[in-house]
Every structure is written in C-alpha cells, then in structure tokens.
Design an enzyme around this catalytic site. Structure first.
Site, mmCIF file in Angstrom:
data_model
loop_
_atom_site.group_PDB
_atom_site.id
_atom_site.type_symbol
_atom_site.label_atom_id
_atom_site.label_comp_id
_atom_site.label_asym_id
_atom_site.label_seq_id
_atom_site.Cartn_x
_atom_site.Cartn_y
_atom_site.Cartn_z
ATOM 1 C CG HIS A 244 -1.920 -1.048 1.089
ATOM 2 N ND1 HIS A 244 -2.572 -1.789 2.281
ATOM 3 C CD2 HIS A 244 -2.662 -1.505 0.305
ATOM 4 C CE1 HIS A 244 -3.242 -2.778 1.667
ATOM 5 N NE2 HIS A 244 -3.437 -2.566 0.463
ATOM 6 C CB CYS A 252 3.826 15.979 -8.630
ATOM 7 S SG CYS A 252 2.894 17.085 -9.398
ATOM 8 C CB SER A 323 -8.113 -8.335 9.392
ATOM 9 O OG SER A 323 -8.206 -7.335 8.580
#
Length: 453
Positions: A244, A252, A323
C-alpha cells in the site's frame, strides 16, 4: 472494492464463493441447440445481466440463497458491485491435514528457504502505534476534529484529496498523524510534534526483527507488508514489497515527480499544501502527496509484478498481524499453490480464510516462542516468555492476547485473554483491525488441551 461495502460483502462473498466453486457461469449458444456451458469473464457476465434488465438483488439471492444477510435498502449499483465480489471470490482453500502443531511450524521454518511473509498493522502496535479502530483511533478523532467531513474515510479518499488537499495536511499538522498500516488500519496517537509523521521515529518490534532474522538466515523470499511505517527498513529487511505504498516518499499528483518525504516537512510544519517544484517551474500547479495508497487508488505495479514472480517459489506462507480484509492483498494466500503450508500469526482467527496452523495472540509473544524453539542464533527480546499455549481443536493454538470472541460468536461481551499478561504496549486493545461481530461461530471447539512451553 469500496471499503464502505466491506461489512456487507464479506458474508455475501463467503457464501457465494462456495457455491460458485461448484457451478460455472453458463449461457445458451446457438438457436435451437442444446445448452452448452462455457466459462466467461465475470465482468462480461454482469454487463450482460445489466443490459437485459436483470434485477441485481434477485440475481444475488439466486446465487447465495434467500437467507443471505442482504440489507433491504441497498442501491442497485451497490448490489451489482456485491455481485462482482461474489463472482470474483475464489473458493476456500483446503487445509493440509499433516500440519497442525506449533512444533511443526518450527520445523517448517527450519527446513524452508523461500518463506513469504504477509504482514499487517498487528506487528507494529507494540511500537507505540495504536490500532485504527480503537476508541482513540483515527476515525473517532476525525469525526470530532473534522466535523465537515462527509465520512471519516473521506480524509484518505483520493478524489476528496484532489478536490481539496488542505484538510489532510491540516490533520497531519494539528493531530500529529502516524500513518501506519493499510488504509483500513491508519492510526493516530496522542498529540505529539508534527515531525512524528516522518519515518525514523519508531523502533521495530520483535515481530519485525523475526522477519529480519528470516532474511539474515537466507530463508525469506519476500515480505509483503500492508504497513506504510517503513519499520521493515529499520529492522534490516531489504526483501520487502510495500503493498500500500509507504510514507518514505511523496509524489506529484499531476506530473508524478517523486521526492523524499522530508522535502515536504517544512510545508507540513507551516500548514502549507506542498507544491511540486517542477510543475511550478512550468507555470502549472501540482500537489506533493505522500506515496501511500488512498481509497480509489490502485496498488503499486511492483506488488503485482513481484507477486507474479514469487508465487511459484514459495515453500511456506506466514501471515502476521493482518485481517486480510482488503483486496487484492487478501487474495495472496489464495493464489499460492494449495500444497504450500500456510500459518496465521494474529490476535484472532480469520473465518474467511483457511490456514493449516493458527497461532493466535500477540505476535511478539508468538514469534519469541518460535525463536525460543528454533534455538541458538534466533534470539529476540520480547515479553511474555515462557508462554502457556492452549490448543483448541487441533490446529488453533492460543497464546497470551488471543481474542476469544473470534472463536465463539455467541459471547457478545469482550472475551477473556488467554494466558494472562498484558499487551506489549500496556494497552487493552492492540492488534489488527478485525471486525469481531462478523465472525461466524467456530465449530471446532469440542476438544481442547493445554500445551506447555
């Protein structure tokens, strides 16, 4: 999938995937000919249903059964998205019958040389980073401090950020955000200096050091982390994929120019929206955003590319402190060959996944026990040793910190912690962001015994 739908999609997808594992989406071919069955793309099939005017609620219930927990007030667009979730959820994995004990996990670590570790926010909580869903967590604080937000998650929605990035950077300055874990487990600590949002302010946990030891001993294939706190680097882990993104860099939003996160420190301190210098030179404007994956953004290409390369090499999977609620990371255990042993290290079992061995409790305590059994050269400092281990059924082993509600849905009050002791960071609730109330009752609680370390 939209995180707002996760609580609905979970049980629907679990039921639907079992049914769809046995049935194939079919269609008629040729006028007057016998029906033939052929696999088609789920997205194409759903598109066909929309074009012919099918009702999504009826289609869903025909697949998963009339007793499926489907709220009556869902809009059609939501129902179609749920249907796609059902159609694209793989069937459950079959458990390996020859692996069940803690010692067998130790033996697997000893003999494996291509271990894939999938880690989540649960391995960082003992570092002083609280979990997202606690009463003092980020959503609770956002609701109080930013009442103008349509929803607390909007703070981390890419479209909301593009429309107005000021709330995000004001939040970072005023509240002292600690961005950790997936966007399902972003967390916030008590107010502290703004510089604490930047890497280097926390030390790795014993769980991080355990993964580092795997790499040092030539056993780690890759650490796929859902966390963005960069503590893997601090633990000396180089074979890491930030699923992630991470808070180490900023890019930018217009020209994609990338820079070190410290480039935006002064702007954040001054509550200014960081602007891209390259865009400014060209007479345009662009905002420098930390390279974490917001809602509405795709995962980094490196995640998909590396997983495609790694999945055929894995000889052991360890899931630690996650999880597994957010796709596509939650699909990693499913894309691996079914014969590869899979072990869960987490505060509670995951009813939507099938692991060969479940080590349930504080991850730091669990890895310390594993290292104790692995012997010389595996020493890591951790509290809670020696740990008393309670075995439930056959393959579930409860350590200090195990959440009992996950094992018995019938107990609606907070469950007792097995083995006594306190959390590594002396808080009542630490660990992953699991939603306990959605867990079905586990059927394998008839027999139990205690394993002493």
């Amino acid at each position: 999938m939209d995180p707002h739908l996760s609580s609905v999609a979970g049980p629907v997808a679990e039921e639907g995937s079992q049914l769809l594992a046995e049935e194939t989406v079919s269609h008629q071919s040729g006028e007057g000919s016998e029906s033939s069955t052929s696999e088609i793309d789920p997205y194409d099939w759903v598109r066909q249903q929309i074009e012919v005017g099918a009702r999504p609620r009826e289609v869903l219930l025909s697949l998963v059964g009339e007793d499926c927990p489907l709220p009556p007030d869902l809009e059609e667009v939501v129902l179609w998205r749920l249907l796609l979730q059902v159609l694209t959820t793989p069937p459950p994995r079959m458990r390996l019958s020859h692996i069940s004990s803690v010692q067998q996990v130790v033996d697997l670590i000893q003999t494996s040389s291509h271990i894939l570790v999938l880690s989540g926010a649960g391995i960082s909580v003992s570092c002083g980073i609280p979990d997202f869903r606690s009463p003092e967590g980020v959503y609770a604080r956002l609701s109080q401090e930013f009442p103008e937000l349509p929803d607390p998650q909007a703070m981390f929605d890419i479209q909301y950020f593009r429309d107005d990035p000021r709330p995000f950077f004001r939040f970072a300055k005023v509240s002292g955000v600690v961005l950790c874990g997936t966007l399902q487990t972003l967390s916030i600590s008590a107010p502290h200096p703004c510089q604490d949002i930047f890497p280097g302010k926390f030390s790795p946990s014993p769980s991080h050091r355990f993964i580092g030891a795997l790499e040092q001993k030539g056993k780690l294939l890759r650490n796929y982390t859902q966390n963005i706190d960069t503590l893997e680097k601090a633990a000396g882990i180089s074979k890491v994929v930030y699923c992630h993104g991470s808070f180490a860099t900023a890019s930018c939003c217009e020209c994609n120019w990338k820079t070190d996160i410290h480039t935006i420190e002064e702007d954040v301190f001054s509550q200014r929206v960081p602007e891209c210098p390259r865009c400014t030179e060209k007479g345009s404007s662009g905002v420098l955003k930390p390279d974490i994956v917001f809602f509405g953004q795709s995962l980094p290409a490196t995640f998909h590319q590396q997983l495609e390369e790694d999945k055929g090499k894995v000889d052991l999977l360890l899931v630690m402190g996650s999880s597994l609620k957010v796709r596509p990371v939650s699909l990693v255990p499913i894309v691996l060959d079914g014969c590869i042993p899979q072990v869960l290290i987490n505060r509670e079992p995951l009813s939507h996944m099938t692991f060969d061995v479940e080590l349930i409790g504080y991850s730091d305590v669990i890895v310390a026990e594993l290292c104790r059994r692995l012997g010389q050269g595996w020493e890591i400092e951790a509290k809670g040793l020696p740990a008393e281990i309670h075995t439930v059924g056959n393959h579930t082993h409860l350590f200090p910190g195990a959440i009992m509600e996950a094992l018995d849905r019938g107990n609606s009050s907070p469950g007792p912690e097995v083995g006594g002791g306190t959390s590594p960071d002396s808080r009542e609730e630490v660990g992953c962001d699991c939603e306990l109330e959605s867990r079905p009752k586990r059927a394998r609680l008839d027999s139990s015994h205690t394993e002493n370390s």
